[in-house]
Motif scaffolding. Sequence first.
Motif: not given
Length: 159
Positions: A45, A48, A53, A75-76, A78-79
């Motif tokens: 989280n 993301t 980030g 972010a990638w 994190g997802a």
Amino acid sequence: MAELSQQEDQTLAVLPPSTNDRYNGPRAAAWFLTLMSIITIVPGNIHTFLPDGGAGVIAGRDLSVNGDTIIRLFAWAGATQIVWGIMLLLISLRYRSFVPLALGLLVLERCIHTWTMWGPKGQADGYLPPEAYVTVVLVPLLLGFLFLSLRAPRESKAP
């Protein structure tokens, strides 16, 4: 239209019936997996949804060069962490027969993380993010809980 039988209805469910009754390992291994799911979802989280980030404010990375790319990569990652963490949580709480498999995959994941952070592909500038130190501690813990989850249950001694 014919109604679906109960078995067919369960086949179509997103979450099939629990497998907890088929897990013979100790609950401690499943609860450790629950902890690992949280340790996976929370950073996911952060990576993301935090504006940078976590690359700058937590990891201390210089974002003046290719900052947007770095933030998007965080972010990638994190997802992926969020989804993996949710799967670990489901296994630890509902599908415990998969606890040994999940712990084994976590050992593999963390060994790869350790190798990429501390090995020849490590940080070119010598900087290691906070996760590098956490991962070194987690590998032996994960191995311990993996072996624990594979132990046969103890026979209870009747009086």
